[in-house]
Write a protein that holds these residues in place. Sequence first.
Motif, PDB file in Angstrom:
ATOM      1  N   GLU A  20       0.841  -1.209   0.000  1.00 41.01           N
ATOM      2  CA  GLU A  20       0.000   0.000   0.000  1.00 41.01           C
ATOM      3  C   GLU A  20       0.871   1.254   0.000  1.00 41.01           C
ATOM      4  O   GLU A  20       0.552   2.246  -0.665  1.00 41.01           O
ATOM      5  N   PHE A  21       1.992   1.213   0.718  1.00 37.40           N
ATOM      6  CA  PHE A  21       2.962   2.314   0.729  1.00 37.40           C
ATOM      7  C   PHE A  21       3.543   2.517  -0.670  1.00 37.40           C
ATOM      8  O   PHE A  21       3.610   3.646  -1.176  1.00 37.40           O
ATOM      9  N   TYR A  22       3.962   1.430  -1.333  1.00 40.06           N
ATOM     10  CA  TYR A  22       4.522   1.534  -2.688  1.00 40.06           C
ATOM     11  C   TYR A  22       3.452   1.987  -3.688  1.00 40.06           C
ATOM     12  O   TYR A  22       3.744   2.744  -4.611  1.00 40.06           O
ATOM     13  N   HIS A  23       2.215   1.557  -3.486  1.00 39.28           N
ATOM     14  CA  HIS A  23       1.113   2.000  -4.344  1.00 39.28           C
ATOM     15  C   HIS A  23       0.925   3.513  -4.222  1.00 39.28           C
ATOM     16  O   HIS A  23       0.736   4.212  -5.219  1.00 39.28           O
ATOM     17  N   ASP A  24       1.029   4.028  -2.991  1.00 39.80           N
ATOM     18  CA  ASP A  24       0.937   5.474  -2.780  1.00 39.80           C
ATOM     19  C   ASP A  24       2.108   6.197  -3.447  1.00 39.80           C
ATOM     20  O   ASP A  24       1.940   7.266  -4.027  1.00 39.80           O
ATOM     21  N   ALA A  25       3.299   5.596  -3.376  1.00 37.17           N
ATOM     22  CA  ALA A  25       4.498   6.228  -3.947  1.00 37.17           C
ATOM     23  C   ALA A  25       4.485   6.222  -5.472  1.00 37.17           C
ATOM     24  O   ALA A  25       4.865   7.203  -6.108  1.00 37.17           O
ATOM     25  N   PHE A  26       4.060   5.112  -6.082  1.00 36.80           N
ATOM     26  CA  PHE A  26       4.186   4.939  -7.537  1.00 36.80           C
ATOM     27  C   PHE A  26       2.875   5.014  -8.299  1.00 36.80           C
ATOM     28  O   PHE A  26       2.882   5.116  -9.526  1.00 36.80           O
ATOM     29  N   GLY A  27       1.736   4.909  -7.604  1.00 33.12           N
ATOM     30  CA  GLY A  27       0.455   4.853  -8.295  1.00 33.12           C
ATOM     31  C   GLY A  27       0.280   3.505  -8.972  1.00 33.12           C
ATOM     32  O   GLY A  27       0.971   2.541  -8.655  1.00 33.12           O
ATOM     33  N   GLY A  28      -0.655   3.417  -9.904  1.00 30.77           N
ATOM     34  CA  GLY A  28      -0.864   2.187 -10.656  1.00 30.77           C
ATOM     35  C   GLY A  28      -1.975   1.330 -10.080  1.00 30.77           C
ATOM     36  O   GLY A  28      -2.853   1.803  -9.364  1.00 30.77           O
ATOM     37  N   THR A  29      -1.929   0.030 -10.410  1.00 34.39           N
ATOM     38  CA  THR A  29      -2.950  -0.915  -9.994  1.00 34.39           C
ATOM     39  C   THR A  29      -2.327  -1.948  -9.063  1.00 34.39           C
ATOM     40  O   THR A  29      -1.354  -2.608  -9.426  1.00 34.39           O
ATOM     41  N   LEU A  30      -2.909  -2.086  -7.878  1.00 31.45           N
ATOM     42  CA  LEU A  30      -2.415  -3.016  -6.873  1.00 31.45           C
ATOM     43  C   LEU A  30      -3.438  -4.129  -6.672  1.00 31.45           C
ATOM     44  O   LEU A  30      -4.618  -3.854  -6.449  1.00 31.45           O
ATOM     45  N   THR A  31      -2.976  -5.371  -6.770  1.00 28.76           N
ATOM     46  CA  THR A  31      -3.816  -6.519  -6.438  1.00 28.76           C
ATOM     47  C   THR A  31      -3.112  -7.316  -5.347  1.00 28.76           C
ATOM     48  O   THR A  31      -1.883  -7.427  -5.347  1.00 28.76           O
ATOM     49  N   MET A  32      -3.906  -7.829  -4.394  1.00 28.43           N
ATOM     50  CA  MET A  32      -3.346  -8.621  -3.306  1.00 28.43           C
ATOM     51  C   MET A  32      -4.274  -9.793  -3.012  1.00 28.43           C
ATOM     52  O   MET A  32      -5.494  -9.628  -3.018  1.00 28.43           O
ATOM     53  N   ASN A  33      -3.667 -10.939  -2.745  1.00 29.67           N
ATOM     54  CA  ASN A  33      -4.413 -12.129  -2.362  1.00 29.67           C
ATOM     55  C   ASN A  33      -3.770 -12.744  -1.132  1.00 29.67           C
ATOM     56  O   ASN A  33      -2.549 -12.802  -1.026  1.00 29.67           O
ATOM     57  N   THR A  34      -4.610 -13.231  -0.227  1.00 26.76           N
ATOM     58  CA  THR A  34      -4.118 -13.848   1.000  1.00 26.76           C
ATOM     59  C   THR A  34      -3.987 -15.356   0.827  1.00 26.76           C
ATOM     60  O   THR A  34      -4.555 -15.948  -0.098  1.00 26.76           O
ATOM     61  N   PHE A  35      -3.262 -15.964   1.759  1.00 26.46           N
ATOM     62  CA  PHE A  35      -3.163 -17.421   1.773  1.00 26.46           C
ATOM     63  C   PHE A  35      -4.551 -18.020   1.981  1.00 26.46           C
ATOM     64  O   PHE A  35      -4.879 -19.058   1.407  1.00 26.46           O
ATOM     65  N   GLY A  36      -5.389 -17.366   2.790  1.00 30.73           N
ATOM     66  CA  GLY A  36      -6.749 -17.836   3.043  1.00 30.73           C
ATOM     67  C   GLY A  36      -7.585 -17.911   1.783  1.00 30.73           C
ATOM     68  O   GLY A  36      -8.386 -18.828   1.615  1.00 30.73           O
ATOM     69  N   GLU A  37      -7.387 -16.957   0.881  1.00 25.63           N
ATOM     70  CA  GLU A  37      -8.137 -16.974  -0.385  1.00 25.63           C
ATOM     71  C   GLU A  37      -7.730 -18.150  -1.266  1.00 25.63           C
ATOM     72  O   GLU A  37      -8.468 -18.533  -2.164  1.00 25.63           O
ATOM     73  N   TYR A  38      -6.577 -18.708  -0.993  1.00 26.65           N
ATOM     74  CA  TYR A  38      -6.083 -19.842  -1.778  1.00 26.65           C
ATOM     75  C   TYR A  38      -6.107 -21.139  -0.986  1.00 26.65           C
ATOM     76  O   TYR A  38      -5.363 -22.066  -1.278  1.00 26.65           O
ATOM     77  N   GLY A  39      -6.961 -21.205   0.054  1.00 27.80           N
ATOM     78  CA  GLY A  39      -7.199 -22.466   0.723  1.00 27.80           C
ATOM     79  C   GLY A  39      -6.477 -22.695   2.031  1.00 27.80           C
ATOM     80  O   GLY A  39      -6.468 -23.823   2.519  1.00 27.80           O
ATOM     81  N   ALA A  40      -5.875 -21.677   2.645  1.00 24.22           N
ATOM     82  CA  ALA A  40      -5.175 -21.873   3.912  1.00 24.22           C
ATOM     83  C   ALA A  40      -6.142 -22.046   5.083  1.00 24.22           C
ATOM     84  O   ALA A  40      -5.712 -22.282   6.203  1.00 24.22           O
ATOM     85  N   GLY A  41      -7.446 -21.944   4.830  1.00 25.93           N
ATOM     86  CA  GLY A  41      -8.434 -22.127   5.885  1.00 25.93           C
ATOM     87  C   GLY A  41      -8.266 -21.138   7.012  1.00 25.93           C
ATOM     88  O   GLY A  41      -8.015 -19.960   6.790  1.00 25.93           O
ATOM     89  N   ASP A  42      -8.376 -21.632   8.244  1.00 29.30           N
ATOM     90  CA  ASP A  42      -8.251 -20.770   9.425  1.00 29.30           C
ATOM     91  C   ASP A  42      -6.861 -20.856  10.039  1.00 29.30           C
ATOM     92  O   ASP A  42      -6.670 -20.494  11.193  1.00 29.30           O
ATOM     93  N   GLY A  43      -5.884 -21.319   9.277  1.00 36.29           N
ATOM     94  CA  GLY A  43      -4.518 -21.449   9.781  1.00 36.29           C
ATOM     95  C   GLY A  43      -3.889 -20.099  10.068  1.00 36.29           C
ATOM     96  O   GLY A  43      -4.463 -19.041   9.788  1.00 36.29           O
ATOM     97  N   PRO A  44      -2.680 -20.120  10.625  1.00 32.53           N
ATOM     98  CA  PRO A  44      -2.002 -18.877  11.022  1.00 32.53           C
ATOM     99  C   PRO A  44      -1.642 -17.963   9.843  1.00 32.53           C
ATOM    100  O   PRO A  44      -1.377 -16.784  10.046  1.00 32.53           O
ATOM    101  N   ASP A  45      -1.677 -18.486   8.626  1.00 31.80           N
ATOM    102  CA  ASP A  45      -1.311 -17.685   7.454  1.00 31.80           C
ATOM    103  C   ASP A  45      -2.517 -17.108   6.719  1.00 31.80           C
ATOM    104  O   ASP A  45      -2.337 -16.388   5.737  1.00 31.80           O
ATOM    105  N   LYS A  46      -3.724 -17.400   7.169  1.00 36.39           N
ATOM    106  CA  LYS A  46      -4.908 -17.068   6.371  1.00 36.39           C
ATOM    107  C   LYS A  46      -4.995 -15.596   5.968  1.00 36.39           C
ATOM    108  O   LYS A  46      -5.449 -15.281   4.879  1.00 36.39           O
ATOM    109  N   ASP A  47      -4.541 -14.670   6.819  1.00 37.07           N
ATOM    110  CA  ASP A  47      -4.641 -13.237   6.501  1.00 37.07           C
ATOM    111  C   ASP A  47      -3.350 -12.649   5.941  1.00 37.07           C
ATOM    112  O   ASP A  47      -3.294 -11.469   5.608  1.00 37.07           O
ATOM    113  N   LYS A  48      -2.308 -13.480   5.854  1.00 39.87           N
ATOM    114  CA  LYS A  48      -1.043 -13.006   5.278  1.00 39.87           C
ATOM    115  C   LYS A  48      -1.169 -12.928   3.757  1.00 39.87           C
ATOM    116  O   LYS A  48      -1.946 -13.662   3.140  1.00 39.87           O
TER     117      LYS A  48
END
Length: 151
Positions: A20-48
Motif C-alpha cells: 500500500e505504501f509503494y502503491h501510494d508512492a508509484f500509483g498504478g494498480t495493486l492486487t493482493m491475495n491472502t493465503f486464506g483466499e487460496y485455501g489456507a483455511g483458518d490457519g495462522p497464514d490465512k490473513d497473510k
Amino acid sequence: MASTLNPYLGFDNRAREAMEFYHDAFGGTLTMNTFGEYGAGDGPDKDKIMHAQLVTDAGFTLMASDVPEGMERDSGSSITVSISGDDADELRGYWDKLSDGGTVTMPLAKQMWGDEFGMLTDRFGTAWMVNIAGSAGGEDPGAAGGEDSGA
C-alpha cells in the motif's frame, strides 16, 4: 508472452502495509491475495499476503508476499531496487515518498558523472537507488557504454 524481470519482495507480516505504501508512492494498480483466499483455511497464514502485484503507469512491476509460518525470511539480502530516468519531477516524487520514514544513506544530489543520484532504505527495509539523468554529458554509471545522440 515476453519474459519479464521484476523485484519480488518478502516480508514478515508487513506485505500489505508495504505494498500500500509503494502503491501510494508509484500509483498504478495493486492486487493482493491472502493465503486464506487460496485455501489456507483458518490457519495462522490465512490473513497473510500470498501474492501482491503492483503495476504502475510508468511500466514498473513490483511483487511481494509475506513469509508463511514455519519459513524464515532472509533479511540479509544484497538486492537494491534501482529507479532511473530523465523525468526529474517524477523521480524526485518517488524519492520523497520512499524516504518518508526511511533512512537516507546517500542524499539525492548532483554527482561527478552529471546525474542526480541517491540511496535510501525505506521503512520496510527495502534498499533503493534513484538516478536522475543529467543534462548533456551525464551518463548512468551502470550503463554499458554510451549512446550516440545522433545530433
